[in-house]
Design a protein around this motif. Structure first.
Motif, PDB file in Angstrom:
ATOM      1  N   LEU A   1       0.807  -1.218   0.000  1.00 41.18           N
ATOM      2  CA  LEU A   1       0.000   0.000   0.000  1.00 41.18           C
ATOM      3  C   LEU A   1       0.845   1.275   0.000  1.00 41.18           C
ATOM      4  O   LEU A   1       0.316   2.376  -0.107  1.00 41.18           O
ATOM      5  N   GLY A   2       2.161   1.121   0.143  1.00 40.70           N
ATOM      6  CA  GLY A   2       3.029   2.289   0.122  1.00 40.70           C
ATOM      7  C   GLY A   2       3.081   3.043   1.430  1.00 40.70           C
ATOM      8  O   GLY A   2       3.421   4.227   1.458  1.00 40.70           O
ATOM      9  N   VAL A   3       2.755   2.359   2.531  1.00 41.76           N
ATOM     10  CA  VAL A   3       2.808   2.987   3.849  1.00 41.76           C
ATOM     11  C   VAL A   3       4.263   3.015   4.297  1.00 41.76           C
ATOM     12  O   VAL A   3       4.932   1.973   4.305  1.00 41.76           O
ATOM     13  N   PRO A   4       4.776   4.184   4.682  1.00 41.06           N
ATOM     14  CA  PRO A   4       6.175   4.230   5.131  1.00 41.06           C
ATOM     15  C   PRO A   4       6.346   3.465   6.442  1.00 41.06           C
ATOM     16  O   PRO A   4       5.430   3.441   7.275  1.00 41.06           O
ATOM     17  N   PRO A   5       7.501   2.841   6.620  1.00 41.41           N
ATOM     18  CA  PRO A   5       7.715   2.090   7.867  1.00 41.41           C
ATOM     19  C   PRO A   5       7.715   3.024   9.075  1.00 41.41           C
ATOM     20  O   PRO A   5       8.163   4.158   8.991  1.00 41.41           O
ATOM     21  N   ALA A   6       7.217   2.513  10.168  1.00 41.19           N
ATOM     22  CA  ALA A   6       7.197   3.293  11.410  1.00 41.19           C
ATOM     23  C   ALA A   6       8.601   3.365  11.967  1.00 41.19           C
ATOM     24  O   ALA A   6       9.374   2.406  11.848  1.00 41.19           O
ATOM     25  N   PRO A   7       8.962   4.497  12.571  1.00 40.75           N
ATOM     26  CA  PRO A   7      10.297   4.583  13.185  1.00 40.75           C
ATOM     27  C   PRO A   7      10.397   3.603  14.349  1.00 40.75           C
ATOM     28  O   PRO A   7       9.393   3.303  15.006  1.00 40.75           O
ATOM     29  N   PRO A   8      11.583   3.092  14.598  1.00 43.34           N
ATOM     30  CA  PRO A   8      11.746   2.156  15.726  1.00 43.34           C
ATOM     31  C   PRO A   8      11.335   2.816  17.039  1.00 43.34           C
ATOM     32  O   PRO A   8      11.548   4.005  17.234  1.00 43.34           O
ATOM     33  N   ARG A   9      10.733   2.034  17.901  1.00 42.54           N
ATOM     34  CA  ARG A   9      10.300   2.562  19.207  1.00 42.54           C
ATOM     35  C   ARG A   9      11.514   2.858  20.075  1.00 42.54           C
ATOM     36  O   ARG A   9      12.533   2.206  19.949  1.00 42.54           O
ATOM     37  N   GLY A  10      11.365   3.847  20.920  1.00 43.78           N
ATOM     38  CA  GLY A  10      12.442   4.203  21.827  1.00 43.78           C
ATOM     39  C   GLY A  10      13.351   5.284  21.273  1.00 43.78           C
ATOM     40  O   GLY A  10      14.209   5.793  21.958  1.00 43.78           O
ATOM     41  N   GLU A  11      13.165   5.617  19.984  1.00 40.39           N
ATOM     42  CA  GLU A  11      13.968   6.696  19.404  1.00 40.39           C
ATOM     43  C   GLU A  11      13.133   7.962  19.416  1.00 40.39           C
ATOM     44  O   GLU A  11      11.926   7.945  19.225  1.00 40.39           O
ATOM     45  N   GLY A  12      13.790   9.070  19.579  1.00 39.64           N
ATOM     46  CA  GLY A  12      13.035  10.305  19.498  1.00 39.64           C
ATOM     47  C   GLY A  12      13.507  11.336  20.370  1.00 39.64           C
ATOM     48  O   GLY A  12      13.749  11.879  21.212  1.00 39.64           O
TER      49      GLY A  12
END
Length: 55
Positions: free
Chosen positions: A44-55
Motif C-alpha cells: 500500500l506504500g505505507v512508510p515504515p514506522a520509526p523504531p520505538r524508543g527513538e526520538g
C-alpha cells in the motif's frame, strides 16, 4: 445528435483505490499463507514506522 448518456467518467481517487485493492489481491493470490501487516503496508506504500524508543 448528441447522446446525453455518452459521458466519460473518471474519479482519480476511486481509480487509486482500485489499483491498491488489485495489488493486494495479486499479492495475496501469489502468497502461500497470510500476508503480514508489514507486507500489506509495503504493497500500500505505507512508510515504515520509526523504531520505538527513538526520538
Amino acid at each position: 445528435m448528441h447522446d446525453q448518456f455518452d459521458v466519460t467518467l473518471e474519479d482519480a481517487d476511486l481509480l487509486g483505490e482500485v489499483e491498491l485493492t488489485t495489488n493486494l489481491i495479486i499479492a495475496a493470490s501469489e502468497s502461500d499463507g497470510h500476508l503480514s501487516a508489514d507486507a500489506i503496508d509495503r504493497i500500500l506504500g505505507v512508510p515504515p514506522a520509526p523504531p520505538r524508543g527513538e526520538g
